[in-house]
Design an enzyme around this catalytic site. Structure first.
Site, PDB file in Angstrom:
ATOM      1  N   ARG A   1      13.610  17.787 -20.421  1.00  0.00           N
ATOM      2  CA  ARG A   1      13.822  17.144 -19.123  1.00  0.00           C
ATOM      3  C   ARG A   1      15.058  16.263 -19.246  1.00  0.00           C
ATOM      4  O   ARG A   1      15.143  15.456 -20.179  1.00  0.00           O
ATOM      5  CB  ARG A   1      12.576  16.305 -18.800  1.00  0.00           C
ATOM      6  CG  ARG A   1      12.598  15.656 -17.447  1.00  0.00           C
ATOM      7  CD  ARG A   1      11.252  15.063 -17.088  1.00  0.00           C
ATOM      8  NE  ARG A   1      10.869  13.923 -17.939  1.00  0.00           N
ATOM      9  CZ  ARG A   1       9.771  13.196 -17.760  1.00  0.00           C
ATOM     10  NH1 ARG A   1       8.927  13.508 -16.780  1.00  0.00           N
ATOM     11  NH2 ARG A   1       9.488  12.196 -18.552  1.00  0.00           N
TER      12      ARG A   1
ATOM     13  N   LYS B   1      15.808  -2.177 -13.647  1.00  0.00           N
ATOM     14  CA  LYS B   1      15.134  -3.043 -14.624  1.00  0.00           C
ATOM     15  C   LYS B   1      16.173  -3.893 -15.369  1.00  0.00           C
ATOM     16  O   LYS B   1      15.955  -5.074 -15.630  1.00  0.00           O
ATOM     17  CB  LYS B   1      14.288  -2.212 -15.593  1.00  0.00           C
ATOM     18  CG  LYS B   1      13.076  -1.561 -14.940  1.00  0.00           C
ATOM     19  CD  LYS B   1      12.115  -2.594 -14.345  1.00  0.00           C
ATOM     20  CE  LYS B   1      11.013  -1.975 -13.513  1.00  0.00           C
ATOM     21  NZ  LYS B   1      10.181  -2.939 -12.756  1.00  0.00           N
TER      22      LYS B   1
ATOM     23  N   TYR C   1      16.516   3.860 -11.427  1.00  0.00           N
ATOM     24  CA  TYR C   1      15.311   3.097 -11.775  1.00  0.00           C
ATOM     25  C   TYR C   1      15.563   2.221 -13.000  1.00  0.00           C
ATOM     26  O   TYR C   1      15.303   1.021 -13.000  1.00  0.00           O
ATOM     27  CB  TYR C   1      14.124   4.047 -12.039  1.00  0.00           C
ATOM     28  CG  TYR C   1      13.008   3.361 -12.784  1.00  0.00           C
ATOM     29  CD1 TYR C   1      12.145   2.498 -12.118  1.00  0.00           C
ATOM     30  CD2 TYR C   1      12.853   3.526 -14.164  1.00  0.00           C
ATOM     31  CE1 TYR C   1      11.150   1.825 -12.810  1.00  0.00           C
ATOM     32  CE2 TYR C   1      11.869   2.865 -14.857  1.00  0.00           C
ATOM     33  CZ  TYR C   1      11.016   2.014 -14.180  1.00  0.00           C
ATOM     34  OH  TYR C   1      10.051   1.334 -14.877  1.00  0.00           O
TER      35      TYR C   1
ATOM     36  N   PHE D   1       4.609  -7.203 -10.049  1.00  0.00           N
ATOM     37  CA  PHE D   1       4.554  -5.771 -10.365  1.00  0.00           C
ATOM     38  C   PHE D   1       5.233  -4.918  -9.298  1.00  0.00           C
ATOM     39  O   PHE D   1       5.664  -3.811  -9.591  1.00  0.00           O
ATOM     40  CB  PHE D   1       3.098  -5.281 -10.446  1.00  0.00           C
ATOM     41  CG  PHE D   1       2.313  -5.824 -11.601  1.00  0.00           C
ATOM     42  CD1 PHE D   1       2.516  -5.350 -12.885  1.00  0.00           C
ATOM     43  CD2 PHE D   1       1.354  -6.808 -11.413  1.00  0.00           C
ATOM     44  CE1 PHE D   1       1.781  -5.835 -13.950  1.00  0.00           C
ATOM     45  CE2 PHE D   1       0.611  -7.299 -12.467  1.00  0.00           C
ATOM     46  CZ  PHE D   1       0.823  -6.814 -13.742  1.00  0.00           C
ATOM     47  N   ALA D   2       5.227  -5.420  -8.049  1.00  0.00           N
ATOM     48  CA  ALA D   2       5.632  -4.563  -6.927  1.00  0.00           C
ATOM     49  C   ALA D   2       7.023  -3.986  -7.165  1.00  0.00           C
ATOM     50  O   ALA D   2       7.997  -4.728  -7.256  1.00  0.00           O
ATOM     51  CB  ALA D   2       5.625  -5.376  -5.633  1.00  0.00           C
TER      52      ALA D   2
ATOM     53  N   LYS E   1       8.789   3.226  -9.220  1.00  0.00           N
ATOM     54  CA  LYS E   1       8.845   3.489 -10.665  1.00  0.00           C
ATOM     55  C   LYS E   1       9.086   4.943 -11.058  1.00  0.00           C
ATOM     56  O   LYS E   1       8.930   5.295 -12.227  1.00  0.00           O
ATOM     57  CB  LYS E   1       7.549   3.003 -11.315  1.00  0.00           C
ATOM     58  CG  LYS E   1       6.327   3.714 -10.768  1.00  0.00           C
ATOM     59  CD  LYS E   1       5.069   3.372 -11.557  1.00  0.00           C
ATOM     60  CE  LYS E   1       3.893   4.169 -11.044  1.00  0.00           C
ATOM     61  NZ  LYS E   1       2.653   3.936 -11.738  1.00  0.00           N
TER      62      LYS E   1
ATOM     63  N   LEU F   1       0.819  -1.223   0.000  1.00  0.00           N
ATOM     64  CA  LEU F   1       0.000   0.000   0.000  1.00  0.00           C
ATOM     65  C   LEU F   1       0.853   1.274   0.000  1.00  0.00           C
ATOM     66  O   LEU F   1       0.350   2.345   0.312  1.00  0.00           O
ATOM     67  CB  LEU F   1      -0.984   0.024   1.195  1.00  0.00           C
ATOM     68  CG  LEU F   1      -1.983  -1.133   1.259  1.00  0.00           C
ATOM     69  CD1 LEU F   1      -2.886  -0.990   2.489  1.00  0.00           C
ATOM     70  CD2 LEU F   1      -2.850  -1.181  -0.004  1.00  0.00           C
TER      71      LEU F   1
ATOM     72  N   PHE G   1       6.060  -0.208 -22.917  1.00  0.00           N
ATOM     73  CA  PHE G   1       6.297   1.147 -23.394  1.00  0.00           C
ATOM     74  C   PHE G   1       5.539   2.092 -22.432  1.00  0.00           C
ATOM     75  O   PHE G   1       5.721   1.957 -21.226  1.00  0.00           O
ATOM     76  CB  PHE G   1       6.002   1.232 -24.901  1.00  0.00           C
ATOM     77  CG  PHE G   1       7.195   0.650 -25.662  1.00  0.00           C
ATOM     78  CD1 PHE G   1       7.488  -0.712 -25.602  1.00  0.00           C
ATOM     79  CD2 PHE G   1       8.084   1.466 -26.325  1.00  0.00           C
ATOM     80  CE1 PHE G   1       8.643  -1.240 -26.206  1.00  0.00           C
ATOM     81  CE2 PHE G   1       9.238   0.952 -26.943  1.00  0.00           C
ATOM     82  CZ  PHE G   1       9.508  -0.392 -26.881  1.00  0.00           C
ATOM     83  N   ASN G   2       4.706   3.011 -22.860  1.00  0.00           N
ATOM     84  CA  ASN G   2       4.137   3.965 -21.890  1.00  0.00           C
ATOM     85  C   ASN G   2       2.687   3.629 -21.547  1.00  0.00           C
ATOM     86  O   ASN G   2       1.783   3.955 -22.318  1.00  0.00           O
ATOM     87  CB  ASN G   2       4.219   5.388 -22.459  1.00  0.00           C
ATOM     88  CG  ASN G   2       5.625   5.926 -22.475  1.00  0.00           C
ATOM     89  OD1 ASN G   2       6.528   5.280 -23.007  1.00  0.00           O
ATOM     90  ND2 ASN G   2       5.841   7.080 -21.885  1.00  0.00           N
TER      91      ASN G   2
ATOM     92  N   SER H   1      10.803  -2.816 -18.760  1.00  0.00           N
ATOM     93  CA  SER H   1      10.486  -1.507 -19.327  1.00  0.00           C
ATOM     94  C   SER H   1      11.298  -1.252 -20.585  1.00  0.00           C
ATOM     95  O   SER H   1      12.438  -1.715 -20.712  1.00  0.00           O
ATOM     96  CB  SER H   1      10.818  -0.441 -18.288  1.00  0.00           C
ATOM     97  OG  SER H   1      10.838   0.838 -18.878  1.00  0.00           O
TER      98      SER H   1
HETATM   99  N1  UFG Z   1       6.319  15.163 -20.611  1.00  0.00           N
HETATM  100  C1  UFG Z   1       6.071  16.511 -20.709  1.00  0.00           C
HETATM  101  N2  UFG Z   1       5.525  17.148 -19.629  1.00  0.00           N
HETATM  102  C2  UFG Z   1       5.238  16.503 -18.468  1.00  0.00           C
HETATM  103  C3  UFG Z   1       5.480  15.123 -18.375  1.00  0.00           C
HETATM  104  C4  UFG Z   1       6.037  14.488 -19.471  1.00  0.00           C
HETATM  105  O1  UFG Z   1       6.321  17.142 -21.734  1.00  0.00           O
HETATM  106  O2  UFG Z   1       4.770  17.151 -17.527  1.00  0.00           O
HETATM  107  C5  UFG Z   1       6.871  14.472 -21.770  1.00  0.00           C
HETATM  108  C6  UFG Z   1       8.207  13.813 -21.464  1.00  0.00           C
HETATM  109  O3  UFG Z   1       9.255  14.730 -21.632  1.00  0.00           O
HETATM  110  C7  UFG Z   1       8.212  12.682 -22.471  1.00  0.00           C
HETATM  111  C8  UFG Z   1       6.726  12.309 -22.604  1.00  0.00           C
HETATM  112  O4  UFG Z   1       6.010  13.427 -22.126  1.00  0.00           O
HETATM  113  O5  UFG Z   1       8.673  13.142 -23.698  1.00  0.00           O
HETATM  114  C9  UFG Z   1       6.344  11.109 -21.783  1.00  0.00           C
HETATM  115  O6  UFG Z   1       6.792  11.295 -20.452  1.00  0.00           O
HETATM  116  P1  UFG Z   1       6.377  10.317 -19.284  1.00  0.00           P
HETATM  117  O7  UFG Z   1       7.048  10.823 -18.033  1.00  0.00           O
HETATM  118  O8  UFG Z   1       4.912  10.133 -19.238  1.00  0.00           O
HETATM  119  O9  UFG Z   1       6.994   8.939 -19.757  1.00  0.00           O
HETATM  120  P2  UFG Z   1       8.503   8.565 -20.038  1.00  0.00           P
HETATM  121  O10 UFG Z   1       8.546   8.079 -21.438  1.00  0.00           O
HETATM  122  O11 UFG Z   1       9.458   9.603 -19.631  1.00  0.00           O
HETATM  123  O12 UFG Z   1       8.675   7.429 -18.933  1.00  0.00           O
HETATM  124  C10 UFG Z   1       8.277   6.141 -19.175  1.00  0.00           C
HETATM  125  C11 UFG Z   1       7.928   5.436 -17.864  1.00  0.00           C
HETATM  126  C12 UFG Z   1       9.150   5.286 -16.997  1.00  0.00           C
HETATM  127  C13 UFG Z   1      10.292   4.728 -17.793  1.00  0.00           C
HETATM  128  C14 UFG Z   1      10.531   5.535 -19.017  1.00  0.00           C
HETATM  129  C15 UFG Z   1      11.643   4.951 -19.831  1.00  0.00           C
HETATM  130  O13 UFG Z   1       6.942   6.145 -17.159  1.00  0.00           O
HETATM  131  O14 UFG Z   1       8.835   4.414 -15.943  1.00  0.00           O
HETATM  132  O15 UFG Z   1       9.351   5.540 -19.799  1.00  0.00           O
HETATM  133  O16 UFG Z   1      11.633   5.349 -21.138  1.00  0.00           O
HETATM  134  F1  UFG Z   1      11.442   4.747 -17.080  1.00  0.00           F
END
Ligand code: UFG
Length: 337
Positions: A295, A153, A149, A80-81, A84, A32, A178-179, A124
């Site tokens: 970022r 993985k 992180y 899953f636990a 992330k 939790l 992927f996402n 991932s």
């Molecule tokens: N983004 C923005 N604004 C935000 C949040 C995200 O522009 O406020 C952009 C990010 O820069 C990225 C895209 O949206 O280009 C997706 O971002 P996410 O944070 O949703 O996802 P990520 O692809 O960065 O992350 C995902 C998983 C992670 C993993 C990562 C590895 O959530 O757990 O992929 O590629 F580590």
């Protein structure tokens, strides 16, 4: 009986629903830390079945040992636990190594001790970093991790490789997500981000509902069609289904090697701006956003080649980006009620 660790989390809860709908008996363990008991009610409302639940922290080795002594009828485990959040992992790496690596080791120790062999592991696409070729196949080289992180993985996959080598009866499938986005169409379960969301979709929905003032689009000069970064956004319902077929493959001993890797995505990349505009279109509203600096650690583009999952698992995503954005919005509205 199928054990689902982290079964009250975002992907875990949707997978538990899919398992129950397929008639599997499920026991969930969850500490939790990033979920709540209300999720158990949501699962029960959707399926009409209340899964077994034990609040247990996998870092508690004696408790994990006791759990496996008590439950002798576990045929498969979906693990899953884990923690992330990429940024949090940079600030608190040891927590990530303990949560993601230590707990996997305890779980594997108990599974092998009890002769249990069927594990589905949450990996991932982060293991690929910025792949040289798109779409990304499972053959793409693993790249040096950009965060603790991501490293957990990669290390987890390596631990699984060593485990199947040492225990020939042990079988595992690692799904490289992927996402994952969206929510259950009933809006009874969905994503519950802690504090300020780090991921794009919850940030969009919270901005749309007025909880956040403005979405920052991280970077507009990437080498992509509109300059914003490209990802493969997959509906959590499709992702959950991939776990069901992977589990069935192991239970029916249809696996081709003791450790298999599958990309789980839609195969289509969408830019940040495309996602924002699709969200505005399907939900008929405007999202306040501005262009902001990149970022650190973000890759330019990542989307999956899903041929292997299509051919071997007989799985492919069915739901669209629009479906996911609609369901995510309904879930945000439900949370605000
Ligand atoms: N983004 C923005 N604004 C935000 C949040 C995200 O522009 O406020 C952009 C990010 O820069 C990225 C895209 O949206 O280009 C997706 O971002 P996410 O944070 O949703 O996802 P990520 O692809 O960065 O992350 C995902 C998983 C992670 C993993 C990562 C590895 O959530 O757990 O992929 O590629 F580590």
């Amino acid at each position: 009986m199928i054990l689902v660790t982290g079964g009250l989390g975002f992907i875990g809860s949707h997978t538990v629903v899919a398992l129950l709908e397929q008639g599997y008996e499920v026991v969930i363990i969850d500490n939790l830390s990033n979920s709540s008991l209300a999720v158990l009610d949501g699962i029960t409302k959707i399926t009409g079945v209340k899964p077994h639940f034990e609040q247990l922290d996998l870092r508690n080795k004696p408790a994990v040992h006791y759990f496996f002594e008590k439950h002798k009828n576990i045929e498969g485990v979906i693990h899953f636990a884990a923690s992330k959040a990429v940024g949090e992992s940079v600030k608190n790496p040891l927590l990530y190594y303990e949560n993601n690596i230590g707990t996997l080791v305890y779980l594997l120790q108990e599974m092998t001790r009890h002769g249990l062999s069927n594990l589905i592991f949450s990996s991932s696409c982060t293991v690929y970093g910025q792949a040289a070729t798109l779409p990304i196949t499972e053959e793409a080289p693993i790249q040096k991790a950009l965060s603790p992180y991501g490293n957990t993985k990669q290390i987890s996959e390596a631990i699984l490789k060593d485990t199947v080598n040492a225990y020939p009866a042990f079988k595992a499938i690692a799904l490289r997500y992927f996402n994952p986005i969206g929510a259950h169409p009933s809006a009874l379960i969905g994503e519950l981000p802690r504090g300020t969301p780090q991921n794009l979709i919850p940030y969009i929905t919270q901005t749309a509902i007025g909880k956040r003032e403005e979405l920052a689009v991280f970077g507009s000069d990437y080498d992509t069609s509109d300059g914003t970064a490209v990802r493969d956004y997959i509906h959590v319902i499709d992702l959950a289904e991939a776990h069901i077929v992977a589990l069935a493959r192991l239970l029916a001993a249809k696996n081709k090697s003791n450790l298999e890797f599958f990309n789980i995505g839609t195969g289509t990349g969408s830019s940040v701006l495309e996602v924002i505009h699709a969200f505005e279109r399907v939900n008929k509203l405007k999202v306040n956003y501005k262009i902001a600096p990149k970022r650190p650690g973000d890759v330019t583009a990542a989307y999956a080649d899903t041929t292997l999952a299509n051919n071997e698992l007989g799985w492919q995503s069915r739901l669209s980006l629009e479906d996911a954005l609609r369901d995510a919005w309904h879930w945000e509205q439900k949370l605000a009620e």
